[in-house]
Scaffold this motif. Structure first.
Motif, PDB file in Angstrom:
ATOM      1  N   ASP A   1     -30.791 -53.420 -29.832  1.00 38.70           N
ATOM      2  CA  ASP A   1     -29.733 -52.401 -29.899  1.00 38.70           C
ATOM      3  C   ASP A   1     -29.687 -51.667 -28.551  1.00 38.70           C
ATOM      4  O   ASP A   1     -30.691 -51.118 -28.108  1.00 38.70           O
ATOM      5  N   MET A   2     -28.513 -51.697 -27.908  1.00 38.65           N
ATOM      6  CA  MET A   2     -28.386 -51.009 -26.625  1.00 38.65           C
ATOM      7  C   MET A   2     -28.549 -49.499 -26.818  1.00 38.65           C
ATOM      8  O   MET A   2     -28.169 -48.956 -27.857  1.00 38.65           O
TER       9      MET A   2
ATOM     10  N   ASP B   1     -22.974 -53.874 -29.615  1.00 44.05           N
ATOM     11  CA  ASP B   1     -24.235 -53.537 -28.939  1.00 44.05           C
ATOM     12  C   ASP B   1     -25.487 -53.873 -29.745  1.00 44.05           C
ATOM     13  O   ASP B   1     -26.585 -53.509 -29.356  1.00 44.05           O
TER      14      ASP B   1
ATOM     15  N   LYS C   1     -36.867 -45.648 -29.480  1.00 49.79           N
ATOM     16  CA  LYS C   1     -35.650 -45.492 -28.695  1.00 49.79           C
ATOM     17  C   LYS C   1     -35.736 -44.240 -27.829  1.00 49.79           C
ATOM     18  O   LYS C   1     -36.300 -43.255 -28.301  1.00 49.79           O
TER      19      LYS C   1
HETATM   20 MG    MG Z   1     -26.937 -48.645 -29.777  1.00 47.71          MG
END
Ligand code: MG
Ligand code: TTP
Length: 362
Positions: A20-21, A115, A169
């Motif tokens: 996931d970007m 994404d 993240k």
């Molecule tokens: Mg993302």
């Protein structure tokens, strides 16, 4: 050889990577404007009626700014925030480039959005079959070739891999090997489980269920009694079990375009104008290669009113044109006189047959 590969680091069955970007649209925009790298940045619609934030960078998130927030609220929280316009075409192209990197590691790729994707690397022999090393390399290549950062989660199923990609993240990765699942899952809050939205969370909490450990104490029958068919899914998920496959040729059942308005739509003419803009965007997307051969089954209009009541009205049709949507909208406006917060238009596809779409761009 394959047996050794697939048992790498306690991934005894499958090896799934979820990538996931990080703040995707914002990262893409900042990549082209390095002077904004250390500033709070949000990507939002340009006109006043479309001033809703799609995403923002992590600096802006420190001020409490989030996706779907009106730009005006963001400005209040962070007066020096920089707003940038949306450029979907650019994000689509970059998404394609990212997929080229994935393809170096496996053919089994399921895109979730521009994404986000699941990669099944169970049979991949890269990095001696080590999925953690593959995830590291993929993230490094995305950074070097594309100039943005990505996060990844590694586990033996899609449910856990997706939760893991969010764990470290931005610009991180997290792995849940099979022998760690049992402990990991116990403390997981129910809200982290896919399918548990606000309403289900409230229902579960009112029954004293806050974590997967609490869920595990309930029988399948009790969960089905509470939540119907989804209760059975929860029974498995709360034990870290998810049998869904990574589907590289998943056929979408529908396609839609919607917009949330900063200023509610209050009159019919204005609403029909917005409907036309959404309709033209839908047509544009339906013309993309992946949808060109799909047959439409029905058209629908989705409306969220200012009291947050959500309604969807649809009409069976193999043809799509603006009049169908305008009629659906007018029908709904006859019975509801409230102002509109969100408007969406969409189609459902007939998944049995695939042929040429019947488009009318008048
Ligand atoms: Mg993302
Ligand atoms: P996400 O992956 O949900 O968010 P993100 O990539 O911006 O941030 P994160 O680091 O938390 O992954 O969504 C991907 C893109 O989809 C996002 O960049 C913009 C778009 N989007 C919207 O247009 N509206 C929304 O409400 C959300 C959540 C995302």
């Amino acid at each position: 050889m394959r047996a050794i590969i697939s048992s790498h680091k306690n991934f005894t069955s499958s090896k799934i990577i979820h990538v996931d970007m990080d703040c995707f649209y914002a990262s893409v925009e900042i990549r082209e404007r390095p002077e904004l790298k250390n500033k709070p940045v949000a990507v939002a619609g340009s006109s006043a009626s479309r001033g809703v934030i799609t995403t923002c960078n992590y600096i802006a998130r420190k001020f409490g700014i989030r996706s779907a927030m009106p730009s005006i609220t963001a400005k209040r929280l962070c007066p020096h925030i920089v707003f940038l316009p949306i450029n979907m075409e650019k994000y689509r192209l970059i998404s394609k480039e990212i997929h080229k990197i994935y393809k170096c590691y496996t053919k089994v790729i399921e895109p979730v959005s521009l994404d986000e994707a699941y990669l099944d690397v169970t049979n991949s022999e890269y990095c001696q079959g080590d999925p953690e090393e593959m995830a590291r390399q993929i993230r490094m290549k995305i950074h070097e070739d594309i100039g943005i950062t990505a996060s990844a989660g590694i586990a033996s199923n899609k449910f856990l891999a997706k939760i893991a990609s969010d764990w470290n993240k931005p610009n991180g990765q997290y792995s849940i090997p099979d022998n760690a699942i049992k402990n990991f899952i116990l403390k997981l809050p129910v809200r982290k489980i896919y399918g548990v939205g606000k309403k289900t969370e409230i229902l579960l909490k009112s029954n004293g269920i806050n974590t997967c450990q609490d869920l595990q104490k309930l029988s399948k029958e009790r969960l089905s009694g509470l939540l119907g068919k989804y209760g059975r899914t929860l029974y498995s998920l709360s034990r870290g079990i998810d049998l869904r496959k990574v589907e590289s040729h998943k056929i979408s059942k529908s396609l839609s375009v919607e917009d949330t308005y900063m200023v509610d739509l209050t009159n019919q003419e204005q609403t029909l104008n917005e409907l036309r803009l959404l309709y033209l965007e839908l047509i544009k997307r339906l013309n993309m290669e992946i949808y060109k051969k799909r047959i439409i089954k029905s058209c629908y209009v989705k409306i969220k009113f200012n009291d947050f009541k959500l309604t969807t009205i649809q009409k069976s049709s193999e043809v799509i044109n603006y009049e169908i949507y305008a009629n659906l909208l007018n029908k709904s406006l006859l019975t509801n006189r409230k102002s509109i917060r969100l408007l969406g238009v969409g189609v459902q596809f007939n998944n049995e047959s695939i042929s040429q779409l019947n488009l009318d761009i008048s």
